[in-house]
Every structure is written in C-alpha cells, then in structure tokens.
Design a protein around this motif. Structure first.
Motif, PDB file in Angstrom:
ATOM      1  N   LYS A  48      42.534  44.049  35.434  1.00 31.85           N
ATOM      2  CA  LYS A  48      42.450  43.936  37.255  1.00 31.85           C
ATOM      3  C   LYS A  48      41.603  45.640  37.599  1.00 31.85           C
ATOM      4  O   LYS A  48      40.743  44.733  38.398  1.00 31.85           O
ATOM      5  CB  LYS A  48      44.099  44.146  37.248  1.00 31.85           C
ATOM      6  CG  LYS A  48      45.277  43.356  37.089  1.00 31.85           C
ATOM      7  CD  LYS A  48      46.200  43.529  37.460  1.00 31.85           C
ATOM      8  CE  LYS A  48      47.393  42.700  36.157  1.00 31.85           C
ATOM      9  NZ  LYS A  48      48.817  43.041  36.553  1.00 31.85           N
ATOM     10  N   ASP A  49      42.385  46.801  38.067  1.00 30.87           N
ATOM     11  CA  ASP A  49      41.794  47.277  38.721  1.00 30.87           C
ATOM     12  C   ASP A  49      40.077  47.928  38.089  1.00 30.87           C
ATOM     13  O   ASP A  49      39.294  48.151  39.281  1.00 30.87           O
ATOM     14  CB  ASP A  49      42.379  48.654  39.259  1.00 30.87           C
ATOM     15  CG  ASP A  49      44.372  48.409  39.803  1.00 30.87           C
ATOM     16  OD1 ASP A  49      43.753  47.276  40.140  1.00 30.87           O
ATOM     17  OD2 ASP A  49      44.720  49.443  39.630  1.00 30.87           O
ATOM     18  N   PHE A  50      40.261  48.069  36.978  1.00 34.33           N
ATOM     19  CA  PHE A  50      39.052  48.017  36.662  1.00 34.33           C
ATOM     20  C   PHE A  50      38.493  46.835  35.659  1.00 34.33           C
ATOM     21  O   PHE A  50      37.503  47.872  34.398  1.00 34.33           O
ATOM     22  CB  PHE A  50      38.879  49.866  35.688  1.00 34.33           C
ATOM     23  CG  PHE A  50      39.524  50.883  36.468  1.00 34.33           C
ATOM     24  CD1 PHE A  50      38.395  51.464  36.848  1.00 34.33           C
ATOM     25  CD2 PHE A  50      41.037  51.404  36.272  1.00 34.33           C
ATOM     26  CE1 PHE A  50      39.063  52.845  37.647  1.00 34.33           C
ATOM     27  CE2 PHE A  50      41.179  52.228  37.298  1.00 34.33           C
ATOM     28  CZ  PHE A  50      40.400  52.762  37.811  1.00 34.33           C
ATOM     29  N   PHE A 106      32.680  45.178  46.678  1.00 35.55           N
ATOM     30  CA  PHE A 106      31.711  46.556  46.727  1.00 35.55           C
ATOM     31  C   PHE A 106      32.882  48.105  46.752  1.00 35.55           C
ATOM     32  O   PHE A 106      32.972  49.020  46.480  1.00 35.55           O
ATOM     33  CB  PHE A 106      30.912  46.612  47.964  1.00 35.55           C
ATOM     34  CG  PHE A 106      30.212  45.816  47.737  1.00 35.55           C
ATOM     35  CD1 PHE A 106      28.655  46.912  46.156  1.00 35.55           C
ATOM     36  CD2 PHE A 106      29.417  44.730  47.908  1.00 35.55           C
ATOM     37  CE1 PHE A 106      27.608  45.563  46.093  1.00 35.55           C
ATOM     38  CE2 PHE A 106      28.293  43.971  47.747  1.00 35.55           C
ATOM     39  CZ  PHE A 106      27.485  44.751  46.864  1.00 35.55           C
ATOM     40  N   SER A 107      34.402  48.239  47.098  1.00 37.87           N
ATOM     41  CA  SER A 107      35.511  48.872  47.262  1.00 37.87           C
ATOM     42  C   SER A 107      35.573  48.779  45.924  1.00 37.87           C
ATOM     43  O   SER A 107      36.182  50.085  45.355  1.00 37.87           O
ATOM     44  CB  SER A 107      36.530  48.248  47.901  1.00 37.87           C
ATOM     45  OG  SER A 107      37.421  48.932  48.047  1.00 37.87           O
ATOM     46  N   ALA A 108      36.052  47.657  45.317  1.00 39.36           N
ATOM     47  CA  ALA A 108      36.198  47.880  43.827  1.00 39.36           C
ATOM     48  C   ALA A 108      35.239  48.276  43.577  1.00 39.36           C
ATOM     49  O   ALA A 108      35.878  49.606  42.544  1.00 39.36           O
ATOM     50  CB  ALA A 108      36.745  46.628  43.168  1.00 39.36           C
ATOM     51  N   GLY A 120      43.446  50.467  43.678  1.00 35.73           N
ATOM     52  CA  GLY A 120      44.064  49.100  43.023  1.00 35.73           C
ATOM     53  C   GLY A 120      43.133  48.199  43.790  1.00 35.73           C
ATOM     54  O   GLY A 120      44.314  47.276  43.680  1.00 35.73           O
ATOM     55  N   GLN A 121      41.917  48.055  44.500  1.00 39.81           N
ATOM     56  CA  GLN A 121      42.385  47.211  44.401  1.00 39.81           C
ATOM     57  C   GLN A 121      41.219  45.938  43.274  1.00 39.81           C
ATOM     58  O   GLN A 121      40.477  46.367  42.756  1.00 39.81           O
ATOM     59  CB  GLN A 121      40.417  47.563  46.111  1.00 39.81           C
ATOM     60  CG  GLN A 121      40.028  46.466  46.960  1.00 39.81           C
ATOM     61  CD  GLN A 121      41.104  45.542  47.986  1.00 39.81           C
ATOM     62  OE1 GLN A 121      41.657  44.951  47.325  1.00 39.81           O
ATOM     63  NE2 GLN A 121      40.329  46.909  49.356  1.00 39.81           N
ATOM     64  N   THR A 122      41.272  45.037  43.927  1.00 40.71           N
ATOM     65  CA  THR A 122      40.507  43.620  42.825  1.00 40.71           C
ATOM     66  C   THR A 122      39.238  43.277  42.716  1.00 40.71           C
ATOM     67  O   THR A 122      38.434  43.180  44.391  1.00 40.71           O
ATOM     68  CB  THR A 122      41.680  42.769  42.425  1.00 40.71           C
ATOM     69  OG1 THR A 122      42.178  42.407  43.855  1.00 40.71           O
ATOM     70  CG2 THR A 122      43.026  43.060  42.342  1.00 40.71           C
ATOM     71  N   LEU A 123      38.647  42.945  41.788  1.00 39.15           N
ATOM     72  CA  LEU A 123      37.554  42.654  42.290  1.00 39.15           C
ATOM     73  C   LEU A 123      37.750  41.523  42.201  1.00 39.15           C
ATOM     74  O   LEU A 123      38.050  40.038  41.372  1.00 39.15           O
ATOM     75  CB  LEU A 123      35.838  42.866  40.924  1.00 39.15           C
ATOM     76  CG  LEU A 123      34.916  42.912  40.978  1.00 39.15           C
ATOM     77  CD1 LEU A 123      34.019  43.288  41.831  1.00 39.15           C
ATOM     78  CD2 LEU A 123      34.023  43.038  39.568  1.00 39.15           C
ATOM     79  N   PRO A 124      37.015  40.277  43.421  1.00 38.62           N
ATOM     80  CA  PRO A 124      37.074  39.012  43.256  1.00 38.62           C
ATOM     81  C   PRO A 124      36.457  37.652  41.975  1.00 38.62           C
ATOM     82  O   PRO A 124      35.271  38.747  42.131  1.00 38.62           O
ATOM     83  CB  PRO A 124      35.920  38.620  44.853  1.00 38.62           C
ATOM     84  CG  PRO A 124      36.532  40.413  45.669  1.00 38.62           C
ATOM     85  CD  PRO A 124      36.875  40.872  43.965  1.00 38.62           C
ATOM     86  N   SER A 127      38.763  39.992  38.844  1.00 35.00           N
ATOM     87  CA  SER A 127      40.269  40.482  38.382  1.00 35.00           C
ATOM     88  C   SER A 127      41.290  39.378  37.962  1.00 35.00           C
ATOM     89  O   SER A 127      41.259  38.540  39.111  1.00 35.00           O
ATOM     90  CB  SER A 127      41.219  41.218  39.400  1.00 35.00           C
ATOM     91  OG  SER A 127      39.530  42.511  39.479  1.00 35.00           O
ATOM     92  N   GLN A 128      41.806  39.696  37.232  1.00 35.28           N
ATOM     93  CA  GLN A 128      43.767  38.862  36.563  1.00 35.28           C
ATOM     94  C   GLN A 128      44.473  39.169  37.806  1.00 35.28           C
ATOM     95  O   GLN A 128      44.575  40.631  38.474  1.00 35.28           O
ATOM     96  CB  GLN A 128      43.627  39.307  35.675  1.00 35.28           C
ATOM     97  CG  GLN A 128      45.717  38.719  35.513  1.00 35.28           C
ATOM     98  CD  GLN A 128      46.200  39.090  33.572  1.00 35.28           C
ATOM     99  OE1 GLN A 128      45.126  39.937  33.909  1.00 35.28           O
ATOM    100  NE2 GLN A 128      46.645  38.198  33.715  1.00 35.28           N
ATOM    101  N   GLY A 129      44.774  38.416  38.583  1.00 40.33           N
ATOM    102  CA  GLY A 129      45.330  38.994  40.019  1.00 40.33           C
ATOM    103  C   GLY A 129      46.052  37.568  40.373  1.00 40.33           C
ATOM    104  O   GLY A 129      44.627  36.986  40.992  1.00 40.33           O
TER     105      GLY A 129
END
Length: 157
Positions: A48-50, A106-108, A120-124, A127-129
């Motif tokens: 998710k996050d990383f 870019f935030s992730a 805790g921002q996901t990568l569109p 990321s799993q979510g």
C-alpha cells in the motif's frame, strides 16, 4: 506532532522510511528482478504505502523512472482531453481529476524517497486498496468520457 517533529530531526529516521531507503538502494540501476524483493518482508504495508520502494527494488531505478514517465504521460493525456470538449465544465473536470490522480502519485513517491513525512497515501493503479482503486477508476472513467467528446446537444426547436 511527533511524526512531523521526527521528520525535521535529521538524526532520527523513522523505521518505515529506513526500510524504504534500504529497499530502493538494493534495487540499484536494474533491480533485483520480478517478485525478488527481500525488503518487502520488513516494510510495513509494502503493498500500500511503500509500493514504490518495492517497485524500485524489483525493477531498479530504470523501472522507477519509467513509472514516473507513465504518470507524466497520464498528466499530458488528461490535459489533452481539454481540447476535445466544447464546454468549460468538461475541461475543468478533466484537468481537476487529472491533477488529483497525478499529484496523489507524486505525493506517494515523495513519501517513499523521504521528501515529505509518511502520510499513508496510496500510489494510484499500483497500491492495494479497494476505495482508492475504486475512486481512481471513477476519475479515469470521467476523464475518458470527456476525452471522447461531449454528448450531442439536444436539438432546439
């Protein structure tokens, strides 16, 4: 407050960031190979996050750069959709949703490389979510709808 103060204290590196740096350093230029990430076991929430750190470890700096280029292409194509619309609402909708998706990406990535504190921002798209993927998919559907052109206007009698 503790997270922010720990970010500005250069003597303290948060465990998540430390593991992220180690994963990206292990990747090198070409990476370890697909599904050969070892730091995935130590990173909290690697899916998710990383996920960007795991991606760079597996595909290297080249893979991370290609991923950044894909997001820049998405930005270009989303802004290009403005030309296809005849109404201002469609263009503004496309531009706004494109900026939201790309800025989230870019935030992730900035969290992963240590430019900003862990959020805790996901990568569109990666990321799993469920909720993030659902809303990113809805945003892309709206952008594609705008890029295909407006619905034909009703004939006025």
């Amino acid at each position: 407050q503790n997270r922010i103060s720990a970010f500005f204290d250069k003597d303290v590196v948060v465990y998540q960031s430390q593991q992220s740096y180690m994963a990206m350093a292990r990747g090198g230029l070409y990476g370890e190979g697909v599904a050969k990430s070892r730091q995935r076991r130590f990173l909290p929430e690697p899916q998710k996050d990383f996920i960007f750190a795991v991606t760079v470890e597996e595909y290297g700096t080249v893979g991370g750069t290609i991923l950044i280029i894909f997001y820049l292409i998405l930005l270009y194509r989303g802004l290009k959709a403005i030309e296809a619309t005849k109404r201002p609402f469609g263009g503004l909708l496309s531009a706004g949703l494109t900026f939201i998706v790309v800025s989230q990406a870019f935030s992730a990535m900035a969290v992963t490389v240590g430019l900003v504190p862990v959020t805790g921002q996901t990568l569109p798209f990666f990321s799993q979510g469920g909720t993030s993927l659902l809303f990113t998919g809805m945003a892309m559907g709206m952008i594609l709808s705008v890029s295909r052109g407006e619905i034909l206007e009703e004939k006025r009698i």
